[in-house]
Enzyme design. Structure first.
Site, PDB file in Angstrom:
ATOM      1  N   THR A 389       0.845  -1.188   0.000  1.00  0.00           N
ATOM      2  CA  THR A 389       0.000   0.000   0.000  1.00  0.00           C
ATOM      3  C   THR A 389       0.881   1.239   0.000  1.00  0.00           C
ATOM      4  O   THR A 389       1.941   1.258   0.631  1.00  0.00           O
ATOM      5  CB  THR A 389      -0.946   0.006   1.222  1.00  0.00           C
ATOM      6  OG1 THR A 389      -1.766   1.181   1.175  1.00  0.00           O
ATOM      7  CG2 THR A 389      -0.179  -0.003   2.538  1.00  0.00           C
ATOM      8  N   HIS A 441       2.428 -12.377  13.436  1.00  0.00           N
ATOM      9  CA  HIS A 441       3.478 -12.923  14.304  1.00  0.00           C
ATOM     10  C   HIS A 441       3.321 -14.430  14.537  1.00  0.00           C
ATOM     11  O   HIS A 441       4.229 -15.069  15.081  1.00  0.00           O
ATOM     12  CB  HIS A 441       3.481 -12.185  15.644  1.00  0.00           C
ATOM     13  CG  HIS A 441       4.857 -11.970  16.200  1.00  0.00           C
ATOM     14  ND1 HIS A 441       5.928 -12.785  15.874  1.00  0.00           N
ATOM     15  CD2 HIS A 441       5.351 -11.033  17.054  1.00  0.00           C
ATOM     16  CE1 HIS A 441       7.003 -12.359  16.516  1.00  0.00           C
ATOM     17  NE2 HIS A 441       6.682 -11.296  17.229  1.00  0.00           N
TER      18      HIS A 441
END
Length: 470
Positions: A389, A441
């Site tokens: 982005t 994560h």
């Protein structure tokens, strides 16, 4: 005989769609594959072609209605025996029946009928424009209000009673502008397009709404015999604007909440000297052999991401909770976030890792153009493995982008700024940019995320290093 047309599955199992506008009215005669309506799903605005040739007998919904897949939207009066129409599709089970329904359609030999929506329909002819029913006006130039209601809201019992003498063209505008006009209570037929293209814009609608608001407010004050300057600001609901949560905004919100509360996000940052990349981009723009290819920083960053994912496959994976597996992709389907009037969408470039820099630049440009038009198909927004982005175009230096659901990482590009920077032992002005990497994560440890970000940064610092990576 009559045939019901049900809202088909428009792709990817979307359960509903909002009716933006009818392109026909009750009593109209339509041909096979003539566009009869525009509907907006959670991902795109789509034109619905008619699966029948006949007369529109009844429109079952009005503009603004939310329609479930499988609901009847139009009833047609068609000629012929029941057996002739048996092959016509009845969504959502139309995916298998569509080819049979098109066998009798008259098409040029060079253009065969193939589905252009999931479930039914034949491909539109090249250079064809949507067929819209013209609105009629009386000789004195005043449009028939009853006929306007038929076209704008398509009420089931609308009847055109006034004598019609000459046609006038339906106001030209885009779906977002039509929706804005509806929200503001503005009749587009009364709005004048100020641009050279004749297209009514958002600014035209807002300016007209402001004028009629001032006019109506002044008239009301005059009737009450009060001075407009002495009236306090409007109270209650008039001081706020309420809009229903629909379509892209609704889908984006649901996806972001799902992503934020299912994947543990971590964001790390890296500030990069991109002077060499900017010099490369400038030289490519000056190359006449590349005229027509808009190769910018976004394309170079996309190439760097593809190279870095090959060296850090954990960023190109997904967490399959149902199967209890981590799925690593050996290809890169690169999602490119695009801000549109309808909200944020993320169309995908398939197999971006196999593309050259020029091909990536062209693909990014094409995606952006289609996204701005609101015509990105649902199938173009699925299957992504990593996203990128560019909030730098808004002057933002850094951010914490949220993962696209099902992906392990997203890279945000900050604005390129001219700043003092240490270079070759001296403080000089350089082009500097901050990269923001968010990752899941569960899939990616801090060390792996850091290595990926450094790999991208090195390519942007020294684009020639891309020749050493594979």
């Amino acid at each position: 005989m009559t045939q019901d047309f049900r809202l088909p599955d428009l792709g990817e199992g979307l359960p509903e769609a909002e009716l933006v506008q009818w392109l026909v009215a009750e009593g109209d005669t339509v041909s096979l594959n003539q566009n009869i309506a525009e509907v907006e799903t959670a991902k795109a605005v789509v034109e619905l072609p008619s699966p029948f040739a006949g007369t529109v007998q009844k429109l079952h919904h009005a503009a603004g209605d939310t329609i479930d897949v499988g609901d009847v939207i139009v009833t047609f009066a068609v000629a012929g025996e029941a057996g002739d129409a048996a092959a016509a599709p009845a969504a959502p089970a139309a995916q298998e029946a569509a080819p049979a329904a098109q066998e009798g359609a008259a098409e040029p030999e060079e253009e065969k009928a193939t589905p252009n929506l999931v479930g039914y329909g034949a491909a539109p002819r090249k250079n064809a424009r949507p067929q819209r029913r013209t609105r009629m006006a009386r000789a004195d130039g005043v449009a028939s209000t009853t006929d306007t209601a038929v076209l704008e809201a398509a009420p089931h019992d609308a009847i055109v009673e006034q004598p019609l003498e000459r046609p006038i063209e339906r106001p030209r505008s885009t779906p977002p502008v039509r929706k804005l006009a509806k929200d503001l209570g503005v009749d587009l037929a009364l709005v004048e397009a100020t641009g050279s293209t004749g297209l009514i814009t958002r600014a035209d609608v807002e300016a007209y709404a402001a004028r009629i608001q001032v006019t109506s407010g002044t008239a009301e004050l005059n009737e009450r015999g009060r001075d407009a300057a002495s009236v306090p600001a409007a109270a209650g609901d008039e001081r706020v604007t309420r809009r229903p949560i629909r379509s892209v905004r609704k889908a984006t919100a649901e996806a972001m909440v799902r992503s934020a509360f299912t994947a543990p996000h971590v964001t790390t940052f890296q500030t990069v000297d991109v002077t060499a990349t900017m010099e490369l981009v400038a030289s490519l723009k000056a190359d006449r052999s590349l005229e027509g290819h808009r190769i910018g920083v976004m394309a170079v960053a996309a190439k760097a991401v593809c190279l870095a994912l090959g060296r850090n496959p954990s960023l190109n994976a997904k967490w399959d909770d149902a199967a209890g597996e981590i799925v690593e992709h050996h290809y890169v389907n690169l999602g490119v976030a695009a801000a549109t009037d309808r909200g944020l969408i993320v169309p995908v470039i398939p197999d971006a890792d196999a593309m050259t820099l020029t091909e990536l630049a062209d693909a990014i440009g094409d995606l952006a153009a289609v996204a701005r038009s609101g015509k990105t198909p649902p199938s173009a927004m699925t299957g992504g493995t990593f996203s990128i982005t560019n909030f730098g175009v808004f002057g933002v230096e850094a951010g914490t982008p949220i993962l696209n659901p099902g992906e392990a990482g997203i890279l945000g590009l900050g604005t390129v700024a001219h700043r003092p920077w240490e270079h070759d032992g001296e403080i000089v002005l350089r082009d500097v940019m901050t990269l923001s990497l968010s990752f899941d994560h569960r899939l990616v440890d801090g060390a792996e995320g850091s290595r990926f970000l450094v790999d991208v940064a090195r390519v942007l610092e020294q684009p020639g290093r891309a020749m050493l990576l594979r």
